[in-house]
Design a protein around this motif. Sequence first.
Motif, PDB file in Angstrom:
ATOM      1  N   MET A   1     -74.123  27.083  80.477  1.00 33.41           N
ATOM      2  CA  MET A   1     -74.570  28.473  80.411  1.00 33.41           C
ATOM      3  C   MET A   1     -74.978  28.862  78.997  1.00 33.41           C
ATOM      4  N   LYS A   2     -74.342  28.260  78.007  1.00 27.06           N
ATOM      5  CA  LYS A   2     -74.696  28.619  76.634  1.00 27.06           C
ATOM      6  C   LYS A   2     -76.140  28.229  76.333  1.00 27.06           C
ATOM      7  N   ARG A   3     -76.546  27.049  76.817  1.00 22.96           N
ATOM      8  CA  ARG A   3     -77.927  26.633  76.596  1.00 22.96           C
ATOM      9  C   ARG A   3     -78.889  27.549  77.346  1.00 22.96           C
ATOM     10  N   LEU A   4     -78.501  27.946  78.547  1.00 20.52           N
ATOM     11  CA  LEU A   4     -79.349  28.839  79.331  1.00 20.52           C
ATOM     12  C   LEU A   4     -79.484  30.202  78.642  1.00 20.52           C
ATOM     13  N   HIS A   5     -78.365  30.732  78.150  1.00 23.26           N
ATOM     14  CA  HIS A   5     -78.411  32.013  77.444  1.00 23.26           C
ATOM     15  C   HIS A   5     -79.241  31.910  76.169  1.00 23.26           C
ATOM     16  N   SER A   6     -79.094  30.805  75.454  1.00 23.04           N
ATOM     17  CA  SER A   6     -79.882  30.596  74.238  1.00 23.04           C
ATOM     18  C   SER A   6     -81.374  30.514  74.571  1.00 23.04           C
ATOM     19  N   PHE A   7     -81.702  29.837  75.686  1.00 28.58           N
ATOM     20  CA  PHE A   7     -83.102  29.729  76.102  1.00 28.58           C
ATOM     21  C   PHE A   7     -83.676  31.105  76.450  1.00 28.58           C
ATOM     22  N   ILE A   8     -82.906  31.921  77.159  1.00 27.56           N
ATOM     23  CA  ILE A   8     -83.383  33.243  77.563  1.00 27.56           C
ATOM     24  C   ILE A   8     -83.560  34.149  76.341  1.00 27.56           C
ATOM     25  N   LEU A   9     -82.614  34.079  75.400  1.00 26.63           N
ATOM     26  CA  LEU A   9     -82.720  34.901  74.192  1.00 26.63           C
ATOM     27  C   LEU A   9     -83.939  34.499  73.362  1.00 26.63           C
ATOM     28  N   LYS A  10     -84.166  33.207  73.216  1.00 26.17           N
ATOM     29  CA  LYS A  10     -85.344  32.757  72.456  1.00 26.17           C
ATOM     30  C   LYS A  10     -86.634  33.165  73.159  1.00 26.17           C
ATOM     31  N   SER A  11     -86.620  33.117  74.485  1.00 25.53           N
ATOM     32  CA  SER A  11     -87.817  33.494  75.235  1.00 25.53           C
ATOM     33  C   SER A  11     -88.109  34.985  75.089  1.00 25.53           C
ATOM     34  N   PHE A  12     -87.076  35.779  74.842  1.00 28.69           N
ATOM     35  CA  PHE A  12     -87.254  37.230  74.752  1.00 28.69           C
ATOM     36  C   PHE A  12     -87.532  37.694  73.324  1.00 28.69           C
ATOM     37  N   LEU A  13     -86.861  37.119  72.335  1.00 30.84           N
ATOM     38  CA  LEU A  13     -86.977  37.598  70.956  1.00 30.84           C
ATOM     39  C   LEU A  13     -88.377  37.381  70.392  1.00 30.84           C
ATOM     40  N   GLY A  14     -89.007  36.272  70.761  1.00 34.15           N
ATOM     41  CA  GLY A  14     -90.364  36.022  70.263  1.00 34.15           C
ATOM     42  C   GLY A  14     -91.354  37.088  70.718  1.00 34.15           C
ATOM     43  N   PRO A  15     -91.477  37.322  72.046  1.00 34.99           N
ATOM     44  CA  PRO A  15     -92.374  38.397  72.494  1.00 34.99           C
ATOM     45  C   PRO A  15     -91.979  39.778  71.978  1.00 34.99           C
ATOM     46  N   LEU A  16     -90.662  40.025  71.806  1.00 33.35           N
ATOM     47  CA  LEU A  16     -90.220  41.329  71.312  1.00 33.35           C
ATOM     48  C   LEU A  16     -90.736  41.581  69.896  1.00 33.35           C
ATOM     49  N   ALA A  17     -90.568  40.582  69.014  1.00 36.66           N
ATOM     50  CA  ALA A  17     -91.054  40.753  67.640  1.00 36.66           C
ATOM     51  C   ALA A  17     -92.576  40.882  67.614  1.00 36.66           C
ATOM     52  N   PHE A  18     -93.254  40.073  68.430  1.00 36.00           N
ATOM     53  CA  PHE A  18     -94.714  40.099  68.448  1.00 36.00           C
ATOM     54  C   PHE A  18     -95.237  41.447  68.952  1.00 36.00           C
ATOM     55  N   THR A  19     -94.713  41.915  70.075  1.00 36.15           N
ATOM     56  CA  THR A  19     -95.181  43.180  70.651  1.00 36.15           C
ATOM     57  C   THR A  19     -94.783  44.374  69.788  1.00 36.15           C
ATOM     58  N   PHE A  20     -93.637  44.292  69.120  1.00 35.64           N
ATOM     59  CA  PHE A  20     -93.209  45.406  68.264  1.00 35.64           C
ATOM     60  C   PHE A  20     -94.191  45.598  67.108  1.00 35.64           C
ATOM     61  N   PHE A  21     -94.576  44.511  66.462  1.00 35.30           N
ATOM     62  CA  PHE A  21     -95.518  44.641  65.342  1.00 35.30           C
ATOM     63  C   PHE A  21     -96.917  45.030  65.836  1.00 35.30           C
ATOM     64  N   ILE A  22     -97.271  44.587  67.034  1.00 32.46           N
ATOM     65  CA  ILE A  22     -98.558  45.010  67.606  1.00 32.46           C
ATOM     66  C   ILE A  22     -98.553  46.521  67.839  1.00 32.46           C
ATOM     67  N   CYS A  23     -97.476  47.022  68.440  1.00 29.68           N
ATOM     68  CA  CYS A  23     -97.376  48.463  68.715  1.00 29.68           C
ATOM     69  C   CYS A  23     -97.347  49.262  67.410  1.00 29.68           C
ATOM     70  N   MET A  24     -96.621  48.758  66.417  1.00 27.09           N
ATOM     71  CA  MET A  24     -96.561  49.451  65.135  1.00 27.09           C
ATOM     72  C   MET A  24     -97.933  49.508  64.483  1.00 27.09           C
ATOM     73  N   PHE A  25     -98.677  48.419  64.577  1.00 26.74           N
ATOM     74  CA  PHE A  25    -100.009  48.379  63.978  1.00 26.74           C
ATOM     75  C   PHE A  25    -100.948  49.370  64.672  1.00 26.74           C
ATOM     76  N   VAL A  26    -100.913  49.418  65.997  1.00 24.59           N
ATOM     77  CA  VAL A  26    -101.793  50.335  66.735  1.00 24.59           C
ATOM     78  C   VAL A  26    -101.445  51.790  66.407  1.00 24.59           C
ATOM     79  N   LEU A  27    -100.161  52.110  66.407  1.00 29.40           N
ATOM     80  CA  LEU A  27     -99.746  53.483  66.110  1.00 29.40           C
ATOM     81  C   LEU A  27    -100.054  53.857  64.666  1.00 29.40           C
ATOM     82  N   LEU A  28     -99.902  52.901  63.765  1.00 27.43           N
ATOM     83  CA  LEU A  28    -100.197  53.167  62.361  1.00 27.43           C
ATOM     84  C   LEU A  28    -101.687  53.405  62.152  1.00 27.43           C
ATOM     85  N   MET A  29    -102.532  52.643  62.825  1.00 34.03           N
ATOM     86  CA  MET A  29    -103.969  52.858  62.723  1.00 34.03           C
ATOM     87  C   MET A  29    -104.368  54.214  63.312  1.00 34.03           C
TER      88      MET A  29
END
Length: 484
Positions: A1-29
Motif C-alpha cells: 500500500m505504501k508504494r500505491l500511495h506514493s504512486f497516487i501522490l506523485k501522480s497528483f502533485l505533478g498536475p497540481l503544481a503545473f495547473t496551479f502555475f498555469i492558473c496563476m499566470f492566466v489570472l496575473l495576465m
Amino acid sequence: MKRLHSFILKSFLGPLAFTFFICMFVLLMQFLWKYIDEFVGKGLEWTIIAEFLFYVSATLVPMALPLAILLASIMTFGNMGENYELIAMKAAGISLQRIMKPLIILIIFISLGAFYFSNNIMPVASLKTSTLLYDIKKQNPELILKEGIFTNDLPKFSVKVGKIDKNTGMMHDLLIYDHRENLGNTDVTVADSGTMVTSDDKLTMNLTLYSGNIYQEVKQKRRDKNHPSRRIKFNVFRQNIDLPGNDLKRTNEDKFKNSYRMLNLSQLNNQEDSLTLILDKSKDNFTRSLLAKHYFQKESKSIRNDSIKSQLVKEQTLNADSLFANFSSTDKLTSISYALDKGRKARENISRKEGEYSAQIKWIRKFTNEWHRKFTLPFACFIFFFIGAPLGAIIRKGGLGMPVIVSILFFIIYYIISMTAERFSKELVLAPVWGMWLSSLIVLPLGIVLTYKATTDSSVFNIENYVEFLKKINPLKLFKKKNA
C-alpha cells in the motif's frame, strides 16, 4: 500500500503544481491587462514591477488554488481511468475510497495551509499591493511627445510638436504653454525648431529652442480689463526645467491598514465590534434628539416656575383632544401647521439618517463577509477535490482536453454563484452566512453525488445510455401502441 500511495501522490502533485502555475499566470495576465495603463510610460525599475507582481500573485491564490485542485484531481483520476489503472486497483479489491485516502489527507493539509495563508499572509499581501498600486498611480509618467498632439506629461507645461526627426531628435513647429504661475495661458512660446534633453540624473530637462517668439501677458493687481503684453523674439533660447524625478515615492502603509482586506480574523472581529458600537451610539443619540426636538416639547421657564400653571398644563396634556377642541379656529390651524412643519422636518432627518446608517451597515457588512471568506477558501479546496476526483474516475479522460473544459465549467458556475450571493450580502439582501457560503452549499451535494456514482461505477456520462432511454420513450412508438 505504501508504494500505491506514493504512486497516487506523485501522480497528483505533478498536475497540481503545473495547473496551479498555469492558473496563476492566466489570472496575473488578466490583472495586468486591467491595470496596464498605470504602468506604461512611468519609467519604473524592474525591481518595482517584480515586487508588485509578487504581491499581486499572493492575492490571486484564493482563486487559483481551488481551480488547480479541481483540474489536477480530474486529470489524475482521468489518466488512471484511461490507462485502466483504476480498474486494476478495483480488481485487486481496493475501493475508490482507499485509493483517494492519501489524497484526502493531502487535501486536508492543503486546506489548513490555505486557511493560514488567507488569515496571515494574504492581508499583508493585500496591504502591500494596495499601497504600491497607489504609489504607481501617483507616479508622473515619462515625457513622451507625439506629433500634432498636446502633451501634459511635463509638469506645469503643455507642449505640442509638429514633426519629430527620429534620427537627430530635432523637433519642428513647437508650441509651448507655460503654466508655472497658474495664471492660465498667459505665457506662450512658439519656435521653429528645438530639442529637449534630459539630464543623467533625470531631474532636469534642458530645453533649447531656435527662431521663435515668446508672448507674455502681464496681469496687474488692480482690476483692469486691459492687460499689457509683450513679445520677445529670439534666435536661440535655452532654459532648464526641473523635473519631479522618476523615483517612486512610497506611501506610509498605515493609510490602508484599516481596510477590511488587510485584517486577520481577530482584527476583523475587533473592527466590526468597534464600528457596530459607534453605529449603535449614533442611533441612540439620534433617537433622543428626534424625541426632544420633534416629539416632546420642553416647558417654558415661566410655566415651570409657576406651580399652579404647571399643574394645569399637566392636567391638560393628559387629554390632548379636549385641549385641542377648546382652541379657536385660528389656533387650531396654527397648531396643525406647526405640527405638520415638525413632522416634515422629522421625516427629512429620518430619511437622511437612514441613508447614512445604510451606508455604515454596508461598510460593516464588508468586514463580516471578509471574516467568512477566511473559511470559504479552505472549504472550497476540499469540495473541489471531491468533485474532481470522482468526476475524473467517471470520465476516464486525462490530459488537458476534457478535464480543462469540465473544470472551467464547474468553476465558472461556482464563481458566478459566489459573486452573486456576495453582492446580495453587500446590498443587505442576504445574511453574510448565506452570502458567503451559498456557493459552497450548492456545490457540496454535487460532490457527494459524484463520489457515490464513482464508487458504484455508475455510467453517468455514457451518452449511449441516454440515447437508449430516449428511444424507449419515443412518442411515435407510444402513439402506435395506443392505436393498436
